[in-house]
Design an enzyme around this catalytic site. Structure first.
Site, PDB file in Angstrom:
ATOM      1  N   GLY A  80       0.848  -1.173   0.000  1.00 55.11           N
ATOM      2  CA  GLY A  80       0.000   0.000   0.000  1.00 55.11           C
ATOM      3  C   GLY A  80       0.887   1.228   0.000  1.00 55.11           C
ATOM      4  O   GLY A  80       2.049   1.166   0.425  1.00 55.11           O
TER       5      GLY A  80
ATOM      6  N   HIS B 123      -2.545   7.213   7.090  1.00 61.17           N
ATOM      7  CA  HIS B 123      -1.615   8.162   6.465  1.00 61.17           C
ATOM      8  C   HIS B 123      -2.327   9.425   5.985  1.00 61.17           C
ATOM      9  O   HIS B 123      -1.787  10.524   6.113  1.00 61.17           O
ATOM     10  CB  HIS B 123      -0.884   7.519   5.279  1.00 61.17           C
ATOM     11  CG  HIS B 123       0.299   6.702   5.657  1.00 61.17           C
ATOM     12  ND1 HIS B 123       1.402   7.217   6.312  1.00 61.17           N
ATOM     13  CD2 HIS B 123       0.577   5.387   5.459  1.00 61.17           C
ATOM     14  CE1 HIS B 123       2.292   6.267   6.504  1.00 61.17           C
ATOM     15  NE2 HIS B 123       1.821   5.142   5.994  1.00 61.17           N
TER      16      HIS B 123
ATOM     17  N   HIS C 173      -4.309   1.001   7.617  1.00 66.12           N
ATOM     18  CA  HIS C 173      -2.951   1.546   7.674  1.00 66.12           C
ATOM     19  C   HIS C 173      -2.790   2.720   6.702  1.00 66.12           C
ATOM     20  O   HIS C 173      -2.291   3.787   7.085  1.00 66.12           O
ATOM     21  CB  HIS C 173      -1.943   0.434   7.357  1.00 66.12           C
ATOM     22  CG  HIS C 173      -0.523   0.878   7.394  1.00 66.12           C
ATOM     23  ND1 HIS C 173       0.331   0.525   8.424  1.00 66.12           N
ATOM     24  CD2 HIS C 173       0.216   1.627   6.537  1.00 66.12           C
ATOM     25  CE1 HIS C 173       1.524   1.055   8.195  1.00 66.12           C
ATOM     26  NE2 HIS C 173       1.482   1.723   7.044  1.00 66.12           N
ATOM     27  N   GLU C 174      -3.219   2.530   5.459  1.00 69.18           N
ATOM     28  CA  GLU C 174      -3.075   3.606   4.458  1.00 69.18           C
ATOM     29  C   GLU C 174      -4.007   4.769   4.769  1.00 69.18           C
ATOM     30  O   GLU C 174      -3.644   5.927   4.582  1.00 69.18           O
ATOM     31  CB  GLU C 174      -3.317   3.066   3.045  1.00 69.18           C
ATOM     32  CG  GLU C 174      -2.344   1.992   2.602  1.00 69.18           C
ATOM     33  CD  GLU C 174      -0.873   2.353   2.809  1.00 69.18           C
ATOM     34  OE1 GLU C 174      -0.512   3.544   2.648  1.00 69.18           O
ATOM     35  OE2 GLU C 174      -0.085   1.450   3.135  1.00 69.18           O
TER      36      GLU C 174
ATOM     37  N   CYS D 167       6.088  -0.137   7.696  1.00 65.72           N
ATOM     38  CA  CYS D 167       5.717   1.016   6.886  1.00 65.72           C
ATOM     39  C   CYS D 167       6.926   1.455   6.073  1.00 65.72           C
ATOM     40  O   CYS D 167       8.035   1.524   6.608  1.00 65.72           O
ATOM     41  CB  CYS D 167       5.234   2.147   7.798  1.00 65.72           C
ATOM     42  SG  CYS D 167       4.758   3.642   6.931  1.00 65.72           S
ATOM     43  N   LEU D 168       6.702   1.773   4.810  1.00 69.48           N
ATOM     44  CA  LEU D 168       7.801   2.229   3.959  1.00 69.48           C
ATOM     45  C   LEU D 168       8.427   3.513   4.490  1.00 69.48           C
ATOM     46  O   LEU D 168       9.616   3.747   4.290  1.00 69.48           O
ATOM     47  CB  LEU D 168       7.302   2.448   2.524  1.00 69.48           C
ATOM     48  CG  LEU D 168       6.822   1.201   1.790  1.00 69.48           C
ATOM     49  CD1 LEU D 168       6.229   1.576   0.434  1.00 69.48           C
ATOM     50  CD2 LEU D 168       7.949   0.194   1.623  1.00 69.48           C
TER      51      LEU D 168
ATOM     52  N   GLN E 182       3.021   9.859   1.650  1.00 69.65           N
ATOM     53  CA  GLN E 182       4.312   9.179   1.653  1.00 69.65           C
ATOM     54  C   GLN E 182       5.194   9.558   0.463  1.00 69.65           C
ATOM     55  O   GLN E 182       6.370   9.222   0.434  1.00 69.65           O
ATOM     56  CB  GLN E 182       4.123   7.663   1.680  1.00 69.65           C
ATOM     57  CG  GLN E 182       3.527   7.163   2.981  1.00 69.65           C
ATOM     58  CD  GLN E 182       3.391   5.664   2.945  1.00 69.65           C
ATOM     59  OE1 GLN E 182       2.434   5.133   2.404  1.00 69.65           O
ATOM     60  NE2 GLN E 182       4.378   4.982   3.509  1.00 69.65           N
TER      61      GLN E 182
END
Length: 192
Positions: free
Chosen positions: A45, A152, A148-149, A106-107, A50
């Site tokens: 995702g 963000h 999660h996304e 997480c990236l 991000q």
């Protein structure tokens, strides 16, 4: 184009993102590049904050998680078929079911993974890349990735769900990320 991922500590990750309209400049190219960036970073995702865009847009591909599960693990998510989908101007309508733990990463917070509790199911209202409206309910791993996304675009991170003692235990790692003292195999942008 593959965008650099914004690292923990950058203020864009703490902003509540703005809705967009169908005439958002270069939207289709942005979405295409978000998919490329996500896959190049080995993500499942990716949210626009991000990549340093404070807009309510994220992409999810939970199919790749489900495809890589062992047969006995797949039984844990019998109703989760997975999705590869674009979510624009999303709003969570309902969260339901028991909270369950999953080891999230997480990236934007590389090399840190922690168990996070989230509800089993999410109902979300959004528009797709063609600005067609949808209201859908997702469960299992797919719900997890969407939660999660979605966080963000609301200026939240998975580490916000950790107990204070756990946050203190990872503080030095978070500080290193903020200072750019980390090596990853994808491009990152640091707030130095």
């Amino acid at each position: 184009m593959i965008y650099p991922i914004v690292a923990y500590g950058h203020p864009v990750l703490r902003k509540v993102a703005e809705d967009i309209t169908p005439d958002y400049p270069g939207l289709q190219e942005l979405i295409d590049n978000m998919w490329k960036t996500m896959y190049a970073s080995n993500g499942v995702g990716l949210a626009a904050p991000q990549i340093n865009r404070s807009i309510r847009l994220f992409v999810v591909d939970s199919l790749q998680i489900l495809e890589n599960l062992e047969e006995d693990e797949k039984k844990e998510y019998p109703d989760d078929k997975g999705v590869k989908q674009v979510f624009i101007n999303a709003r969570i309508i309902n969260a339901a079911g028991d909270e369950w733990s999953y080891n999230e990463g997480c990236l934007s917070i590389p090399r840190i993974r922690e168990d996070v509790y989230r509800p089993e199911e999410v109902t979300i209202r959004y528009v797709d890349e063609n600005f067609q409206p949808h209201e859908q309910t997702f469960n299992g791993v797919t719900a997890r990735v969407i939660f999660h996304e979605y966080d963000h675009i609301d200026g939240k991170l998975f580490i916000d769900y950790l107990k204070p003692i756990k946050r203190r235990m990872i503080k030095s790692k978070l500080d290193d990320i903020t200072k750019g003292k980390i090596n990853v195999d994808y491009k990152m942008t640091f707030n130095k």
